[in-house]
Design an enzyme around this catalytic site. Structure first.
Site, short mmCIF file in Angstrom:
data_model
loop_
_atom_site.label_atom_id
_atom_site.label_comp_id
_atom_site.label_asym_id
_atom_site.label_seq_id
_atom_site.Cartn_x
_atom_site.Cartn_y
_atom_site.Cartn_z
N HIS A 238 0.89 3.95 -3.09
CA HIS A 238 -0.33 3.43 -3.26
C HIS A 238 -0.90 4.25 -4.57
O HIS A 238 -0.42 5.84 -4.33
CB HIS A 238 -1.15 3.60 -1.95
CG HIS A 238 -2.44 2.72 -2.40
ND1 HIS A 238 -3.82 3.72 -2.91
CD2 HIS A 238 -3.17 1.59 -2.15
CE1 HIS A 238 -4.75 2.89 -2.92
NE2 HIS A 238 -4.54 1.50 -2.56
N ASP B 237 0.13 9.46 4.58
CA ASP B 237 -0.76 8.58 4.33
C ASP B 237 -0.50 7.43 5.66
O ASP B 237 0.09 6.72 5.55
CB ASP B 237 -0.56 8.33 2.94
CG ASP B 237 -1.31 7.00 2.70
OD1 ASP B 237 -2.12 6.46 3.55
OD2 ASP B 237 -1.33 6.51 1.57
N GLN C 165 -2.21 2.54 6.26
CA GLN C 165 -1.80 1.20 6.79
C GLN C 165 -1.44 1.19 8.16
O GLN C 165 -0.91 0.32 8.88
CB GLN C 165 -0.65 0.66 5.89
CG GLN C 165 -1.31 0.21 4.35
CD GLN C 165 -2.37 -0.69 4.48
OE1 GLN C 165 -2.40 -1.66 5.50
NE2 GLN C 165 -3.12 -0.89 3.53
N LYS D 188 -9.76 0.30 7.64
CA LYS D 188 -8.47 -0.46 7.90
C LYS D 188 -8.04 -0.52 9.18
O LYS D 188 -7.35 -0.94 9.77
CB LYS D 188 -7.74 -0.01 7.00
CG LYS D 188 -7.57 0.00 5.51
CD LYS D 188 -6.27 0.39 4.71
CE LYS D 188 -6.46 0.52 3.43
NZ LYS D 188 -6.80 -0.52 2.44
N CYS E 173 -2.76 -1.85 -5.92
CA CYS E 173 -2.97 -0.52 -6.24
C CYS E 173 -1.53 0.29 -6.38
O CYS E 173 -1.50 1.42 -5.83
CB CYS E 173 -3.93 0.39 -5.29
SG CYS E 173 -5.58 -0.25 -5.55
#
Ligand code: PMP
Length: 401
Positions: free
Chosen positions: A118, A190, A193, A216, A362
C-alpha cells in the site's frame, strides 16, 4: 448459530437499505462498519464526560484520562505488548511516517519491502530513504525467494504488510523475521489489514515495529497506533512537538524536556473519543475471539473464491493461493465491455446494493506490474455470510451478461 448470524445485529449500518435492496457490505478492507458498543462508547464520552486528557484536574478530566488510558491497555493486551510501548497516532499511515522520520534515515539508507505494498508503506521509504522493493509476480504476490539477496550492508529496515490489501495474502512473517534478524535488520509490520483478522503477538513474532488503524477493526477513524520495542521507541526522533508531550519548558534557550514514551510522541489534544471507541472495538473483537474470526474467514473466503471463479468473465487475483495463506478477500478483474473496474463497483452498489471497492486500492505499483487497469475488491468480515457472497455473484453475473 454461525458467528455472522450472531454478530450481524450488532451493526446498525447493516440494516440500511440501498436503492431498494438490503445493504450488502463487502468493503471492510477499506473500513469496517461499527458495532453498537463502539457507537455507544463514543456517545457516552460526549454525553457524560467531554474533557481533555492528561490536563484536566477536575473529575471529568480524570474520567476522560482513565477511559483513554484504558484503550491503551486494550491495544497492548491485544498484541501482547506493554502499554508504555503503544503510541496513539492518526492511523497506520502516521505510524509508518513516524518511524520513517524518527529513524533519521537518509538517501543512502535502504528499506526493503514488497512492491505490492500500500502507498502508506511505500511512499515514506521513497521520500526518506532508498526503497529496495521485493519484486512481485503477475498476480501481485511477492517473490519471497528473492528477499534475502536484497538485504545488504546499507539495509536499515524491512517493512512488510502482514496482509496485502489487494491479494489478501498473509506474509510469511516468521521466515522474513528470521532472515532479517540474521543480518541484524529491524522489521516493521503494517498490520492495517491483519489487526482484525489474525491473532498478533509482537513478542512471539520477534518484530520491532507494528502499525495499525482503528477504523479497519470496528473502531472509529482518526486513530490508530504504533507499537515499538521500548529501546527503539526511546531512540526515535520526535516528529512533532507541542502541548502534552513536554515535562519542562522553562528555559528561553530553546531547550525543553520531553516526557517519556509513549507521551513524548503524543503532542496536542488527541482524538479522545475515537481512542475510547477503539478500546471498545478491541473489547468487541476479543469477545468474538480472533480464533472464531479466522475460522469464519477461512470458510467464507473459500466459498467466495469458489463462487467467483465460476463466473465467466471474472478472473480472481492470486487464485491459486490456499485459504491458509490468505484472509477472506477477493480482488477480481471483471471483463464487461465498455466498463471500467470502477464502473463495475458503482453498478454493484447502485443496482444490487452491494458495496465493494473499485480502482487501484492505493497500490499503483502492484497494478502496473500486473498490467491491470484497476480491479474490483470484495472484502467480507465476520458479519457477512454466504448470502452476501451470493448477492455479489448474482450482480456480477448480470453485469457481465
Ligand atoms: N496499509 C494497508 C495494507 C492498508 O490497507 C491501509 C488502508 N487502506 C493502510 C496501510 C493505511 O491505513 P490508514 O489509511 O488507516 O492510515
Amino acid at each position: 448459530m454461525s458467528v455472522d448470524d450472531r454478530v450481524r445485529g450488532e451493526f446498525p449500518l447493516l440494516s440500511r437499505m440501498l436503492n431498494g435492496e438490503r445493504l450488502v457490505f463487502l468493503d471492510s478492507a477499506s473500513t469496517t462498519p461499527k458495532p453498537r458498543v463502539v457507537i455507544d462508547a463514543v456517545r457516552d464520552y460526549y454525553e457524560r464526560v467531554t474533557a481533555n486528557v492528561h490536563r484536566g484536574v477536575h473529575a471529568l478530566g480524570e474520567e476522560a484520562t482513565d477511559l483513554y488510558e484504558a484503550a491503551r491497555l486494550e491495544v497492548a493486551s491485544l498484541i501482547n505488548a506493554s502499554p508504555s510501548e503503544i503510541v496513539f497516532v492518526r492511523g497506520t499511515t502516521e505510524a509508518i511516517n513516524l518511524v520513517a522520520h524518527g529513524m533519521g534515515l537518509g538517501p543512502e539508507d535502504e528499506v526493503v519491502f514488497p512492491e505490492s505494498e500500500h502507498h502508506a508503506n511505500w511512499l515514506p521509504w521513497r521520500v526518506r530513504a532508498r526503497p529496495v522493493p521485493v519484486p512481485i509476480d503477475a498476480d501481485g504476490l511477492p517473490q519471497w525467494d528473492r528477499f534475502e539477496s536484497l538485504l545488504g550492508p546499507r539495509t536499515k529496515l524491512v517493512a512488510v504488510g502482514h496482509v496485502s490489501n489487494v491479494t489478501g495474502a498473509i506474509a510469511p512473517l516468521a521466515r522474513i523475521v528470521e532472515l532479517a534478524k540474521k543480518k541484524g535488520v529491524p522489521v516493521l509490520v503494517d498490520a492495517a489489514q491483519s489487526i482484525s483478522h489474525l491473532p498478533i503477538d509482537v513478542r512471539a513474532l520477534g518484530i520491532d515495529f507494528l502499525a495499525a488503524s482503528s477504523h479497519k477493526a470496528f473502531g472509529p477513524s482518526g486513530v490508530g497506533f504504533l507499537w515499538a520495542k521500548r529501546e527503539l521507541l526511546d531512540r526515535l526522533a520526535l516528529y512533532q512537538v507541542g502541548g502534552g508531550m513536554v515535562s519542562l519548558n522553562e528555559e528561553l534557550d530553546g531547550r525543553f524536556v520531553p516526557r517519556d514514551a509513549p507521551f513524548r510522541f503524543e503532542a496536542g489534544t488527541p482524538a479522545i473519543e475515537a481512542t475510547i471507541g477503539m478500546g471498545a472495538a478491541i473489547r468487541f473483537l476479543r469477545s468474538i475471539g480472533l480464533g472464531a474470526v479466522r475460522e469464519h474467514d477461512e470458510q467464507l473466503g473459500a466459498y467466495m473464491l469458489d463462487r467467483l471463479r465460476k463466473v465467466s468473465g471474472v478472473r480472481v487475483l492470486a487464485d491459486g493461493l490456499p485459504m491458509t495463506e490468505r484472509i477472506a478477500l477477493a480482488t477480481i478483474v471483471v471483463d464487461a465491455p465498455g466498463m471500467t473496474q470502477e464502473n463495475i463497483a458503482r453498478a454493484l452498489s447502485d443496482t444490487f446494493g452491494v458495496c465493494v471497492s473499485g480502482g487501484f486500492h492505493c497500490a499503483h505499483v502492484l497494478h502496473a506490474r500486473a498490467k491491470l487497469d484497476g480491479t474490483v475488491r470484495a472484502s467480507p468480515h465476520v458479519f457477512n455470510g454466504e448470502q452476501d457472497v451470493d448477492r455479489l455473484v448474482d450482480g456480477l453475473t448480470q453485469i457481465v451478461g
